[in-house]
Enzyme design. Structure first.
Site, PDB file in Angstrom:
ATOM      1  N   TYR A  53       0.849  -1.184   0.000  1.00 35.28           N
ATOM      2  CA  TYR A  53       0.000   0.000   0.000  1.00 35.28           C
ATOM      3  C   TYR A  53       0.890   1.240   0.000  1.00 35.28           C
ATOM      4  CZ  TYR A  53      -3.977  -3.067   1.019  1.00 35.28           C
ATOM      5  OH  TYR A  53      -4.951  -4.041   0.965  1.00 35.28           O
ATOM      6  N   HIS A 128      -0.834 -12.047   0.435  1.00 37.78           N
ATOM      7  CA  HIS A 128      -1.694 -11.077  -0.238  1.00 37.78           C
ATOM      8  C   HIS A 128      -2.424 -11.633  -1.458  1.00 37.78           C
ATOM      9  CE1 HIS A 128      -1.986  -6.428  -0.788  1.00 37.78           C
ATOM     10  NE2 HIS A 128      -3.127  -7.011  -1.063  1.00 37.78           N
ATOM     11  N   PRO A 209     -15.833  -3.648   0.908  1.00 35.02           N
ATOM     12  CA  PRO A 209     -17.167  -4.165   1.261  1.00 35.02           C
ATOM     13  C   PRO A 209     -18.323  -3.260   0.868  1.00 35.02           C
ATOM     14  CG  PRO A 209     -16.113  -3.238   3.192  1.00 35.02           C
ATOM     15  CD  PRO A 209     -15.082  -3.220   2.101  1.00 35.02           C
TER      16      PRO A 209
END
Length: 285
Positions: A53, A128, A209
């Protein structure tokens, strides 16, 4: 804040995804720190990050370092927060996401992540993404070695299919703590993985989500909007509450880069939907 079980840990039912604070389009550092502090103040005890990230090639672990700074500067008890990070992706700085599932890479990456996070053992370390060039068993085997060596406290996997979940559980000797897959109202192809995690008692962490809600995609989110209006809350809260209602192992980790969005999201933990509402939302496509 309601809580749920993640392996040997108890965490908030809603977590915080750190990715938006470190990749392309990220906010300034001050706003990111305020976002993380707002999540912690609201009762969030699970923060998800990854060494990949980051935006530029020379800033691997940007988000991990940001989260470590936020925890150091927060006025609460940071020892109550589980920071989950991931290894196995690399970013050359041109926007691409590449995979590296070699055991030697994962073991070195985990040690580097622990150093950036300022911990002796990473609370939850996740592979990941499967690397098509490396046998999956070898990559997960590296997690088992990291567990045995005490570099990580718990192991998880991400972007996995049911076969890989079962394989990882076997390789880890029953110590698979979590599975993190994309799942949302607008992206439900991981329903089988969610169901398997519920069967095995493994935490399922939906990433992205809120996909499909209020974003003009293929999902007809009218039902989510109408249920939200009936409860006087946002459609995003309804989406998260619906996911929580699907199984007790579900712990959504909505990404956020503004205090206001994570403050709204955490309220989903206290939103109770009726059986009819859940059925209606589950039937939405």
């Amino acid at each position: 804040m309601q809580t749920r079980t993640l392996g040997t840990a108890t965490v908030s039912a809603i977590g915080l995804g750190g990715m938006p604070m470190s990749i392309e389009g990220r906010p300034d550092r001050d706003r990111s720190l305020r976002t993380i502090h707002a999540a912690l103040d609201a009762g969030v005890t699970l923060i998800d990050t990854a060494d990949a990230y980051h935006r530029d090639a020379d800033e691997v672990g940007h988000n991990e370092a940001l989260i470590a700074e936020a925890l150091r500067t927060w006025g609460g008890d940071a020892s109550s927060v589980l920071v989950a990070t991931k290894g196995g992706h690399t970013r050359p700085g041109n926007g691409d996401w590449l995979t590296d599932g070699r055991p030697e890479h994962l073991k070195e990456a985990a040690k580097a992540s622990a150093q950036r996070l300022g911990v002796e053992a990473i609370g939850l370390y996740q592979f990941h993404r499967p690397d098509p060039e490396v046998p999956y068993a070898e990559s997960v085997g590296a997690l088992a070695e990291l567990l045995d060596a005490g570099v990580i406290a718990q192991a998880g996997i991400s972007n996995a299919n049911p076969e890989q979940i079962r394989q990882a559980q076997e390789i880890l000797g029953g110590r698979l703590a979590s599975v993190q897959n994309q799942f949302s109202p607008g992206f439900r192809s991981s329903q089988a993985e969610l169901d398997l995690c519920a069967e095995l008692g493994i935490a399922f962490l939906p990433w992205s989500p809120l996909g499909g809600i209020g974003k003009g995609g293929d999902l007809d989110d009218t039902a989510f909007a109408e249920v939200a209006e009936a409860h006087g809350v946002s459609p995003q809260q309804v989406a998260l509450a619906w996911e929580l209602a699907l199984a007790p192992v579900v712990v959504p980790i909505p990404g956020s880069s503004r205090p206001e969005t994570i403050q709204d999201s955490v309220q989903a933990a206290d939103l109770t939907l009726t059986d009819d509402e859940i059925a209606r939302l589950s039937a939405t496509s």
